[in-house]
Design a protein around this motif. Structure first.
Motif, PDB file in Angstrom:
ATOM      1  N   ASN A  47      44.687  27.516  85.229  1.00  0.00           N
ATOM      2  CA  ASN A  47      44.132  27.545  86.571  1.00  0.00           C
ATOM      3  C   ASN A  47      43.619  26.179  86.985  1.00  0.00           C
ATOM      4  O   ASN A  47      43.868  25.715  88.098  1.00  0.00           O
TER       5      ASN A  47
ATOM      6  N   SER B  89      34.366  30.798  87.722  1.00  0.00           N
ATOM      7  CA  SER B  89      35.713  30.917  88.292  1.00  0.00           C
ATOM      8  C   SER B  89      35.639  31.533  89.658  1.00  0.00           C
ATOM      9  O   SER B  89      36.376  31.137  90.555  1.00  0.00           O
TER      10      SER B  89
ATOM     11  N   GLU C 213      42.313  29.997  82.071  1.00  0.00           N
ATOM     12  CA  GLU C 213      41.397  29.102  82.795  1.00  0.00           C
ATOM     13  C   GLU C 213      41.942  27.688  82.866  1.00  0.00           C
ATOM     14  O   GLU C 213      41.907  27.027  83.913  1.00  0.00           O
TER      15      GLU C 213
END
Lengths: 199, 668
Positions: free
Chosen positions: B482, B404, B479
């Protein structure tokens, strides 16, 4: 051009990118048939054969835009260059060739990158552009093109330039193409076209 | 005599007439002098007198006439007699002559009859000849009819051919026009073809470039994969470094444990070896046992046999006592020896059995101990696996965090919050994992020492585990969010979206699109004006210009008619000229040349013997004329060979044919 030195300066990088845009726009106009092919002449650059227009009005327009673009590239205030193709009858946007420009503002000194590498990258980008034409839908109606420049908001607008909309395509398909970098400017290319079933 | 009679008659007539006329002359003046009825009466009397006189005269005349006639008759009688006599004499002579002649004639008649028969024969022959001739005539007539019909058909064909010629010429003209149009089209198409070829070449170049690009792409993909692998390895290394750093604190304990485990391992190995040895011994002993048992059985059997033999011995001893002494001593000796040997062996077997039993019990105790040790080791192994799982989870978490961090390229509005959350989650995770590890250690110590405190530790453990799982789930959700948001951002970026706060879109005022739109608008306006103008014109024309319209129409019609007339005249002239030319050709060269099909010419000679006799010539692709086989040409084999094959001259051949046919015609 940075001929003798191996490094690329900001000015040299701006010139390289502006030159790429000039040839790239010419080849897109030739390939998409916006102007009749007999108004184009063949020249050799980047170790490949490219088409360059001989129409004086078009040449004048392109030189104006590219020279202004060179200035902006040097100042690192330009974010994108977009070539918009609109249908004259319905005034709707059919294709959008977008070139994102990322400028490394911290480039004070010259960077080490050979011009040959940059030219190879540019050549592959232009080749990929001509290759993508094969799957783009045919432009059957008479079309005209326009060049839009995305710049920083606080930039002073020169005379002869005016603000315009982004001319985004309604219901588009996008394809991301190759990019090349002069180690100071990075240019990402992409093309968006109107979906044919929605026409 | 007749003449005299006539003259006498004439003379009497004349006298009568004179007589009649005389009284008339004197009567006339008397008529003039006398008047009235006396005149008439006189006249009547005179007339009666006259009449009577006339009658008298007439009667005289008649009498005279009759006399004359009589005389005449007498004369004639005499003459007639004379004549008759003469005639008789003549007749006699004639008779004689006649008789002679008759004879002659008879002779002649006979001759003539002979001739007649001949003539009759000739007649018959000639009749037959005439029949034959008639037949020939009929045949000839038929032929003539046929020829006439053929001529008619030929004429019809000629007319039809002429029509066809006309039509063909029209078609030729049409085709010429179409050819010209098509040549133009052809040129255009060739130009387009050139364009397409150029495009094709360019496309082929593009294809080649594409292929090169594809190959380079694949190479790049491979490189990318390698780089990704290296990246993964590096990330793993990073994770490993971090875990190693974390585990540095645990190192001494681990080392101690390691040492213990190694010792245990060595001990276990030794024990394993001992175990294996002991197993082998056990197996050997078992076999020995089995053998011993067998020997036991044998012993038992042997004892039974011994008893039997003892009994037998007794019997034998009895017998021996009854019979003699020698047998007893030897057999008993050997018997006793055998018994002693068996007893010795039995004792040894019993001893070995007891030893084996002791060893067995020892081995059983050892295996029990080893099993216990093995269970303890399995428990250790499980604990170690759990630790490995936790470590891998830590490593995955660290890797995800690294990814990330690496994938965040441009700062956006959404990611700072997410990153903050991520960091918080990671911190919590780390804390929980440390806590978990401590708990595990505590649990381990607790399980080793105090099994009663397990329950609370386990609850704590489970609660911490749940927290970890919740955090993991939230992290994954975040996640995914995102990723989705990044994809949307990318999509918008590709479509050309921009942040109006930071970016502005500019273009030249005089750009080709606006210029083209202006031009288009101007064209549209001009066209609209033209349309309105034309509509007004049309309206004005329709309202007031009817005559002009019709005049134009009539002019056009007149022009059409005149042009049609011109066409027709031209056609007629053309036809006439063609006919003239063809007849002239026919007359001069002696051949009628017809075009039967494309490039085939039929020549019919003037002097041809039959209607069908014709020569066929075909025009080849190179322009040379070739003679084709017809029935007539087969009869001209020699001439063909001489003039065409040898001399290679068609005019010579044709003239030879005409001369030949002409010669044949004139001889006939």
């Amino acid at each position: 051009m940075t001929s003798t030195l191996k490094g690329i300066t900001l000015k040299g990088s701006a010139e390289l990118v502006a030159e790429f845009f000039s040839f790239g726009i010419n080849s897109i106009l030739y390939q998409r048939g916006i102007y009749p092919p007999e108004t184009f002449t063949r020249i050799t650059h980047y170790d490949m054969s490219l088409q360059l227009t001989t129409d004086p009005k078009l040449k004048n327009y392109l030189t104006n835009v590219v020279s202004q673009l060179k200035e902006w590239l040097f100042e690192c205030t330009v974010q994108k260059l977009v070539l918009v193709i609109t249908c004259l009858e319905t005034s709707e946007v059919l294709e959008r060739w977008q070139f994102d420009i990322e400028c490394d503002k911290s480039a004070k000194e010259s960077r080490e990158k050979s011009i040959k590498t940059i030219q190879d990258e540019i050549r592959s980008v232009i080749r990929q552009i001509t290759a993508t034409i094969t799957f783009l839908p045919l432009l059957e109606t008479p079309c005209a093109f326009d060049l839009l420049v995305y710049t920083d908001k606080d930039l002073l607008v020169p005379d002869k330039w005016e603000e315009s909309g982004p001319n985004i395509i309604n219901q588009s398909e996008e394809v991301r193409l190759r990019s090349f970098t002069t180690s100071i400017h990075k240019v990402n290319s992409m093309v968006a076209y109107k979906r044919t079933d929605s026409v | 005599m007749d003449l005299d009679d006539d003259t006498s008659v004439l003379s009497t007539l004349k006298s009568f007439n004179s007589f009649i006329s005389l009284p008339e002359h004197p009567q006339r003046p008397s008529d003039h002098s006398a008047t009235g009825s006396g005149i008439l009466h006189n006249q009547y009397k005179r007339s009666m007198e006259l009449l009577e006189a006339a009658e008298k005269v007439q009667s005289k005349n008649r009498y005279l006439q009759l006399d004359q006639e009589k005389k005449r008759m007498e004369m004639s009688h005499k003459r007639a007699r004379f004549e008759l006599e003469r005639a008789v004499s003549d007749n006699a002579r004639d008779l004689e002559h006649e008789v002679d002649r008759n004879q002659d004639l008879v002779g002649r008649i006979k001759k003539l009859e002979g001739r007649e028969t001949d003539a009759a024969k000739n007649l018959c022959e000639q009749v037959e000849a005439s029949r034959a001739l008639r037949k020939n005539l009929d045949g000839l007539n038929k032929k003539i009819d046929e020829r006439d019909s053929r001529l008619n058909t030929a004429n019809q064909t000629i007319s039809s051919m002429k029509d066809e010629i006309r039509e063909l010429k029209q078609q030729m003209q049409n085709k010429d026009s179409t050819i010209s149009a098509q040549t133009l089209e052809n040129q255009e198409l060739q130009e387009q073809l050139d364009l397409q070829r150029r495009k094709y070449q360019e496309v082929s170049q593009l294809c080649q470039s594409l292929q090169a690009a594809e190959s380079s792409c694949s190479e790049h993909v491979i490189k990318i994969k390698e780089l990704e692998r290296r990246l993964a390895f590096q990330e793993e290394d990073i994770a490993i470094v971090k875990t190693v750093k974390l585990e540095v604190a645990r190192l001494p304990d681990l080392e101690k444990e390691l040492k213990r485990l190694r010792d245990d391992n060595a001990f276990l190995r030794e024990s394993r070896e001992n175990c294996s040895l002991l197993k082998e011994e056990v197996e050997g002993l078992r076999r020995k046992l089995e053998r011993m048992e067998k020997t036991k059985e044998e012993l038992v059997n042997m004892e039974l046999e011994k008893e039997r033999l003892a009994e037998k011995l007794k019997a034998w001893e009895n017998l021996g006592q009854s019979t003699g002494l020698n047998i007893r001593s030897e057999s008993s000796h050997t018997f006793h020896l055998l018994i002693s040997c068996h007893s010795v062996s039995v004792r040894s077997v019993e001893r070995s059995q007891a030893e084996l039993r002791a060893e067995l019990s020892q081995q059983r105790s050892r295996t029990m101990e080893e099993q216990k040790k093995r269970e303890a080791q399995d428990a250790l192994v499980r604990r170690l696996q759990k630790r490995i799982l936790l470590l891998t989870k830590e490593r995955d978490g660290m890797r995800a965090i690294l990814e990330s961090y690496d994938s965040e390229l441009a700062p956006t509005e959404y990611s700072p919050q997410l990153s903050k959350r991520l960091r918080e989650a990671e911190d919590i995770l780390q804390k929980t994992q440390n806590h978990n590890a401590e708990m595990e250690v505590r649990v381990h110590t607790y399980t080793n020492s105090k099994p009663q405190a397990n329950a609370c530790a386990r609850t704590f453990f489970s609660s911490s585990r749940q927290k970890i799982e919740d955090l993991e789930a939230e992290r994954q959700r975040l996640e995914e969010q995102n990723n989705i948001l990044e994809m949307r951002l990318e999509r918008h970026n590709l479509q050309g979206d921009y942040d109006p706060v930071k970016t502005r879109v500019l273009h030249l005022k005089m750009n080709p699109t606006s210029v083209a739109k202006q031009q288009r608008q101007q064209e549209v306006d001009a066209l609209r004006e033209e349309v309105t103008h034309l509509r007004e014109l049309v309206r004005s024309l329709q309202d007031g210009g009817a005559l002009v319209h019709s005049q134009d129409e009539s002019n056009l019609r007149k022009q059409m008619e005149s042009s049609e007339l011109r066409n027709q005249r031209l056609k007629e002239v053309f036809q006439r000229k063609i006919q003239e030319f063809r007849t002239v050709c026919y007359v001069l060269t002696g051949y009628q040349i017809d075009i039967t099909t494309e490039n085939q010419y039929r020549l019919a000679s003037v002097y041809a013997e039959h209607m069908d006799d014709s020569l066929l010539f075909k025009k080849g692709s190179s322009g040379s004329m070739q003679l084709m086989e017809t029935e007539f040409s087969k009869t001209l084999g020699e001439m063909v060979a001489l003039h065409l094959h040898h001399q290679k001259s068609i005019p010579a051949f044709l003239s030879a044919v005409t001369l030949d046919l002409f010669s044949r015609q004139t001889t006939l």
